[in-house]
Design an enzyme around this catalytic site. Sequence first.
Site, PDB file in Angstrom:
ATOM      1  N   GLY A   1      -6.932   3.514  11.102  1.00  0.00           N
ATOM      2  CA  GLY A   1      -7.655   2.312  10.682  1.00  0.00           C
ATOM      3  C   GLY A   1      -7.758   2.130   9.170  1.00  0.00           C
ATOM      4  N   THR A   2      -7.030   2.920   8.390  1.00  0.00           N
ATOM      5  CA  THR A   2      -7.131   2.794   6.923  1.00  0.00           C
ATOM      6  C   THR A   2      -6.676   1.403   6.458  1.00  0.00           C
ATOM      7  OG1 THR A   2      -4.978   3.861   6.719  1.00  0.00           O
ATOM      8  CG2 THR A   2      -6.905   5.233   6.291  1.00  0.00           C
ATOM      9  N   GLY A   3      -5.575   0.917   7.038  1.00  0.00           N
ATOM     10  CA  GLY A   3      -5.036  -0.379   6.612  1.00  0.00           C
ATOM     11  C   GLY A   3      -5.999  -1.508   6.935  1.00  0.00           C
ATOM     12  N   CYS A   4      -6.547  -1.487   8.148  1.00  0.00           N
ATOM     13  CA  CYS A   4      -7.495  -2.533   8.562  1.00  0.00           C
ATOM     14  C   CYS A   4      -8.716  -2.499   7.647  1.00  0.00           C
ATOM     15  CB  CYS A   4      -7.979  -2.286   9.995  1.00  0.00           C
ATOM     16  SG  CYS A   4      -6.659  -2.201  11.205  1.00  0.00           S
TER      17      CYS A   4
ATOM     18  N   LYS B   1       0.834  -1.205   0.000  1.00  0.00           N
ATOM     19  CA  LYS B   1       0.000   0.000   0.000  1.00  0.00           C
ATOM     20  C   LYS B   1       0.867   1.252   0.000  1.00  0.00           C
ATOM     21  CE  LYS B   1      -1.509  -1.589   3.771  1.00  0.00           C
ATOM     22  NZ  LYS B   1      -2.153  -1.854   5.076  1.00  0.00           N
TER      23      LYS B   1
ATOM     24  N   THR C   1      -6.776   9.238   9.496  1.00  0.00           N
ATOM     25  CA  THR C   1      -6.457   8.007   8.761  1.00  0.00           C
ATOM     26  C   THR C   1      -6.284   6.818   9.716  1.00  0.00           C
ATOM     27  OG1 THR C   1      -4.139   8.607   8.812  1.00  0.00           O
ATOM     28  CG2 THR C   1      -5.350   9.163   6.795  1.00  0.00           C
TER      29      THR C   1
HETATM   30  N1  LIG Z   1      -4.024  10.214   2.591  1.00  0.00           N
HETATM   31  C1  LIG Z   1      -4.556   9.242   1.854  1.00  0.00           C
HETATM   32  N2  LIG Z   1      -5.300   9.509   0.756  1.00  0.00           N
HETATM   33  C2  LIG Z   1      -5.865   8.524   0.007  1.00  0.00           C
HETATM   34  N3  LIG Z   1      -5.722   7.217   0.301  1.00  0.00           N
HETATM   35  C3  LIG Z   1      -4.993   6.866   1.372  1.00  0.00           C
HETATM   36  C4  LIG Z   1      -4.363   7.848   2.212  1.00  0.00           C
HETATM   37  N4  LIG Z   1      -3.699   7.208   3.217  1.00  0.00           N
HETATM   38  C5  LIG Z   1      -3.901   5.888   3.009  1.00  0.00           C
HETATM   39  N5  LIG Z   1      -4.663   5.669   1.902  1.00  0.00           N
HETATM   40  C6  LIG Z   1      -5.111   4.368   1.383  1.00  0.00           C
HETATM   41  O1  LIG Z   1      -5.502   3.606   2.508  1.00  0.00           O
HETATM   42  C7  LIG Z   1      -5.024   2.266   2.426  1.00  0.00           C
HETATM   43  C8  LIG Z   1      -4.082   2.005   3.606  1.00  0.00           C
HETATM   44  O2  LIG Z   1      -2.841   2.590   3.318  1.00  0.00           O
HETATM   45  P1  LIG Z   1      -1.583   2.787   4.249  1.00  0.00           P
HETATM   46  O3  LIG Z   1      -1.717   4.079   4.976  1.00  0.00           O
HETATM   47  O4  LIG Z   1      -0.385   2.645   3.375  1.00  0.00           O
HETATM   48  O5  LIG Z   1      -1.667   1.565   5.241  1.00  0.00           O
HETATM   49  P2  LIG Z   1      -1.671   1.452   6.830  1.00  0.00           P
HETATM   50  O6  LIG Z   1      -2.951   2.052   7.315  1.00  0.00           O
HETATM   51  O7  LIG Z   1      -1.589  -0.024   7.042  1.00  0.00           O
HETATM   52  O8  LIG Z   1      -0.471   2.184   7.322  1.00  0.00           O
HETATM   53  C9  LIG Z   1      -4.366   2.155   1.044  1.00  0.00           C
HETATM   54  O9  LIG Z   1      -5.300   1.650   0.117  1.00  0.00           O
HETATM   55  C10 LIG Z   1      -3.984   3.589   0.720  1.00  0.00           C
HETATM   56  O10 LIG Z   1      -3.945   3.806  -0.678  1.00  0.00           O
HETATM   57  C1  LIG Z   2      -6.217  -3.282  17.362  1.00  0.00           C
HETATM   58  C2  LIG Z   2      -5.541  -2.567  16.256  1.00  0.00           C
HETATM   59  N1  LIG Z   2      -5.249  -3.218  15.108  1.00  0.00           N
HETATM   60  C3  LIG Z   2      -4.640  -2.573  14.094  1.00  0.00           C
HETATM   61  C4  LIG Z   2      -4.306  -1.234  14.208  1.00  0.00           C
HETATM   62  C5  LIG Z   2      -3.589  -0.539  13.061  1.00  0.00           C
HETATM   63  O1  LIG Z   2      -4.321   0.535  12.620  1.00  0.00           O
HETATM   64  P1  LIG Z   2      -3.930   1.433  11.366  1.00  0.00           P
HETATM   65  O2  LIG Z   2      -4.756   0.895  10.223  1.00  0.00           O
HETATM   66  O3  LIG Z   2      -4.298   2.808  11.762  1.00  0.00           O
HETATM   67  O4  LIG Z   2      -2.456   1.263  11.109  1.00  0.00           O
HETATM   68  C6  LIG Z   2      -4.616  -0.573  15.406  1.00  0.00           C
HETATM   69  N2  LIG Z   2      -4.316   0.728  15.576  1.00  0.00           N
HETATM   70  N3  LIG Z   2      -5.240  -1.259  16.404  1.00  0.00           N
END
Ligand SMILES: Nc1ncnc2c1ncn2[C@@H]1O[C@H](COP(=O)(O)OP(=O)(O)O)[C@@H](O)[C@H]1O
Ligand SMILES: Cc1ncc(COP(=O)(O)O)c(N)n1
Length: 269
Positions: free
Chosen positions: A209-212, A175, A207
């Site tokens: 919880g975006t990854g989850c 991602k 942002t």
């Molecule tokens: N600022 C943003 N604008 C648009 N999409 C985003 C943004 N931040 C994250 N995403 C999207 O959210 C998802 C999670 O991305 P990321 O932030 O890399 O993961 P994580 O939450 O695990 O750190 C991906 O599909 C990414 O493209």
């Molecule tokens: C219980 C739990 N699981 C996963 C995440 C990661 O979250 P994020 O998508 O913000 O990196 C979190 N903050 N808490």
Amino acid sequence: MTTYKALTIAGSDSGGGAGIQADLKTFQELKAYGMSAITAVTAQNTLGVQDVYPMSVAAVEAQIDSIGADLGADAVKTGMLFSSEIIEAVANKIKQYKWERIVVDPVMIAKGGASLLQQQAVQALKDHLLPLAMVITPNIPEAEVLTDMSISNLDERMEAAKKLHKMGVQHVVIKGGHGEGEDLVDLLYDGQEFLYITSKRIHTKNTHGTGCTFAAALTAQLAKGSSVRQAVVVAKDFIQAAIEEDLKIGNGHGPTNHWAYHHRQKENA
Ligand SMILES: Nc1ncnc2c1ncn2[C@@H]1O[C@H](COP(=O)(O)OP(=O)(O)O)[C@@H](O)[C@H]1O
Ligand SMILES: Cc1ncc(COP(=O)(O)O)c(N)n1
């Protein structure tokens, strides 16, 4: 009507934006029946993680057994797994129930910096869970840890995706949220081809919880029988809508809006 079932094996986020709570909300919005096995309880809000209470291995196994013995699962997502012991137990249960549509979100560190995976558990993740994964969804820092390389451009990201594929993962999604610049790329690799899913970066601090949420949307689509490629495209649309219509609650990094995607679809119908 067939009911498609999705199981999340992950940590609880009391603030409701990430973890089990984000997964179940996302499953529901995408019309997959959601089930959960909790690996750890976090005391967490938009300001950060205040405390982590891991579950015992027996408690994790018992929850998975209750589901395996009765309901079954069409797709399974793993999130925060915390320790090597829990990782090994989860991998064994996945094998026991012959679950195949497995999405591994290799959660390591919360956005605020709290550790959600013990450092010594990274090897267990590689040894036991990666070979079972239909899809793995690391962010850039997680891909760096798993491949032991630094990633600062798209070429290096492609190289990392190849390395992860060699570790036994069928599809890799690295991602792009942690990348630089206005154009954001999520990279999908299936062992043969690369697919670039691009969007404009949204400027928001909300942002959490975006990854989850992205990985849960992917899992719901896989539960319903989608191909990985189709599922990634829907997951990207889902997270884009959820970030664009963020909720502005709490005093720190707020959650995304899990009902935005469905709401938009109804408006466009
Ligand atoms: N600022 C943003 N604008 C648009 N999409 C985003 C943004 N931040 C994250 N995403 C999207 O959210 C998802 C999670 O991305 P990321 O932030 O890399 O993961 P994580 O939450 O695990 O750190 C991906 O599909 C990414 O493209
Ligand atoms: C219980 C739990 N699981 C996963 C995440 C990661 O979250 P994020 O998508 O913000 O990196 C979190 N903050 N808490």
